[in-house]
Design an enzyme around this catalytic site. Structure first.
Site, PDB file in Angstrom:
ATOM      1  N   HIS A  48       1.282   3.236   2.859  1.00 24.35           N
ATOM      2  CA  HIS A  48      -0.080   3.786   2.940  1.00 24.35           C
ATOM      3  C   HIS A  48      -0.153   5.110   2.170  1.00 24.35           C
ATOM      4  CE1 HIS A  48      -2.090   1.101   5.732  1.00 24.35           C
ATOM      5  NE2 HIS A  48      -1.208   1.279   6.700  1.00 24.35           N
ATOM      6  N   GLU A  71      -3.946  -1.825   3.912  1.00 27.95           N
ATOM      7  CA  GLU A  71      -2.861  -2.465   4.658  1.00 27.95           C
ATOM      8  C   GLU A  71      -1.988  -3.315   3.720  1.00 27.95           C
ATOM      9  OE1 GLU A  71      -2.319  -1.510   7.645  1.00 27.95           O
ATOM     10  OE2 GLU A  71      -1.006  -3.021   8.534  1.00 27.95           O
ATOM     11  N   HIS A  86       6.336   1.454   6.274  1.00 27.70           N
ATOM     12  CA  HIS A  86       4.924   1.049   6.351  1.00 27.70           C
ATOM     13  C   HIS A  86       3.999   2.234   6.041  1.00 27.70           C
ATOM     14  CE1 HIS A  86       1.540  -1.355   8.111  1.00 27.70           C
ATOM     15  NE2 HIS A  86       1.062  -0.153   8.360  1.00 27.70           N
ATOM     16  N   GLU A  87       4.174   3.323   6.767  1.00 29.34           N
ATOM     17  CA  GLU A  87       3.317   4.488   6.541  1.00 29.34           C
ATOM     18  C   GLU A  87       3.557   5.055   5.141  1.00 29.34           C
ATOM     19  OE1 GLU A  87       0.913   4.905   8.535  1.00 29.34           O
ATOM     20  OE2 GLU A  87       1.744   3.608  10.108  1.00 29.34           O
TER      21      GLU A  87
HETATM   22 CO    CO Z   1      -1.056   0.124   8.532  1.00 27.09          CO
END
Ligand code: CO
Length: 502
Positions: free
Chosen positions: A265, A291, A261-262
């Site tokens: 980003h 997101e 997830h990170e």
């Molecule tokens: Co996030």
């Protein structure tokens, strides 16, 4: 006044703001405990400086002059930068120093009250300050201005252009389609995921996380990973983007998907044009689009079967004692277990949106004056019962669970759902445009997908609005259908449901 003057001013603001970001990153990762007091002071001083510069007369003069006199002769990208910066500038100017002071003070008192209320499981300790915060947020909506609903003004701060009128349609779909679908899943036999909670040593997890980031082509020459209490991504410019992770020794899932997830980003930030530093064209579009990049990697790629066809053997090799008797299919079904829970941060990718749905309805009603703070616990519990079929026995696990409201972050939560829905729509498009995408993923080749995201999304910075970007990339506005189709296809197979009636 020239575009060059404008750029110079913006770069100065960015230099200070990103220095604040660096100090905050250090605070969350390596700063020794005793440094906290002076660090808070340093951050406050620099933040005030950045704010003064960003709302100063000099920048105002440059922006207004450029907008009036020379914007017609500027190329489209430069023109849009000026318009966006002027809009931000005028918005910031609307806040009086007294109002900002009052907001900061209330937030700090509200946060302390929330901590105490949560610890003692007593909503009444929080209620008066939350009421004060909601009143201030209503005032803020009036200060900023809105057309249809006061909540629109607050949403706009996180997701420019987002409106209650559109979100109502989106969340109606969530309520009518996704809630129903998850009820069918809940009635199906559940998959065993107990092996996920055996002992997974920290050191091994740490190294594995780095491997996953490398496979995604996260650039370690323009970033690094560290440990923090809550995982996050921060950027100081496109050539220095940092991610953090958190490792739980009795949970295989936590690190893997928060790392991906990170990483998502981080890839977005690393893909922004470095030469546009300090300008809108060098920044991310919105929280929702940010997101979408993390969710696309986490869910559409990282929780998919092709990805684990590439990576599961390696995982078994790292943890033979826990996984040698667990097959790929079993692992895949276990990691995609859907189960209603009381808290968003532990939710699976489907029931996740019910937590956001509750927050959205609560916030909209509080700000719109349809719900009183004193009625909040009861309303909260009723919503959880209706959408998730579970109810917190005590308020500390229910309405008091989360920090956002005590900070005054009203309008933030919907961006979490928007991100997943954009992700599904973008991924669907990528799958159409990249030949054999899933076969590439099965081989662990994630570069074509990253290149697609770079070209379609990252490199544009804030040139487009979220809606314009979505239309440019996929040919239409955000449409919940893509997420719902994705959910039905994937989970009908995992829970052996008949797709026609799903
Ligand atoms: Co996030």
């Amino acid at each position: 006044m020239s575009y060059k003057d404008y750029k110079e001013q913006m770069v100065k603001v960015a230099d200070i703001s990103y220095t604040v970001a660096l100090l905050s990153w250090d605070q969350e990762t390596y700063m020794p405990e005793k440094g906290a007091g002076f660090r808070a002071q340093q951050i406050a001083t620099l933040s005030t400086m950045a704010h003064r510069l960003a709302t100063g007369e000099e920048l105002g003069k440059i922006l207004n002059d450029l907008n009036k006199n020379s914007s017609a002769s500027l190329p489209e990208k430069e023109k849009r930068n000026v318009v966006r910066s002027l809009k931000d500038y005028n918005k910031q100017k609307k806040y009086s120093p007294e109002f900002v002071e009052q907001l900061n003070r209330t937030a700090s008192e509200c946060f302390q009250a929330w901590q105490k209320a949560k610890k003692e499981n007593n909503f009444n300790l929080f209620a008066p300050l939350l009421t004060a915060m909601v009143d201030l947020k209503k005032k803020e909506a009036d200060i900023l201005g809105f057309e249809a609903h006061p909540y629109d003004a607050l949403l706009d701060q996180y997701e420019p252009g987002a409106k209650v009128a559109d979100l109502d349609i989106l969340f109606k779909d969530v309520r009518e389609q996704l809630v129903k679908f998850v009820k069918r899943i809940a009635a199906a036999p559940q998959h065993d995921d107990t092996f996920m909670y055996k002992l997974y040593p920290k050191e091994k997890q740490w190294k594995h996380g780095l491997e996953l980031l490398k496979q995604m082509h996260y650039d370690f020459d323009a970033g690094r990973q560290d440990i923090s209490i809550h995982p996050f991504t921060t950027s100081f410019n496109a050539l220095d983007v940092r991610v953090t992770t958190k490792i739980l020794e009795n949970n295989l899932k936590s690190m893997i998907w928060s790392c991906i997830h990170e990483g998502g980003h981080g890839l977005y930030e690393q893909g922004l044009p470095a030469e546009e530093y300090g300008l809108p064209s060098g920044e991310a579009i919105s929280l929702g689009i940010h997101e979408s990049q993390s969710r696309l990697w986490e869910n559409n790629v990282g929780r998919g079967l092709p990805y684990w066809k590439a990576n599961y053997m390696r995982l078994q090799e790292i943890y033979p004692e826990n996984l040698k008797n667990v097959g790929l299919q079993q692992f895949y079904m276990a990691m995609n277990k859907v189960e209603p829970s009381l808290i968003r941060i532990e939710a699976d990718e489907l029931t996740y949106h019910f937590h956001i749905l509750v927050r959205y309805e609560v916030e909209k009603k509080l700000i719109g004056g349809e719900l009183k703070v004193s009625d909040l616990p009861e309303y909260w519990n009723a919503c959880y019962k209706e959408y998730l079929g579970v109810q917190a026995k005590t308020d500390d696990k229910g309405v008091l669970q989360d920090i956002h409201w005590s900070h005054g972050s009203f309008g933030y939560f919907p961006t979490y759902s928007l991100g997943s829905f954009y992700a599904a729509q973008f991924y669907n498009r990528a799958n159409m445009e990249i030949k054999g995408l899933e076969q590439l993923i099965e081989k662990g080749d994630l570069l074509p997908l990253l290149q697609w995201l770079r070209g379609k999304i990252h490199k544009h910075g804030k040139f487009y609005s979220a809606e314009e970007l979505c239309t440019a990339v996929t040919g239409e506005k955000l449409n919940f259908k893509y997420f719902m189709d994705y959910a039905k296809n994937k989970y009908s197979a995992i829970y052996n449901l008949n797709k026609e009636t799903a």
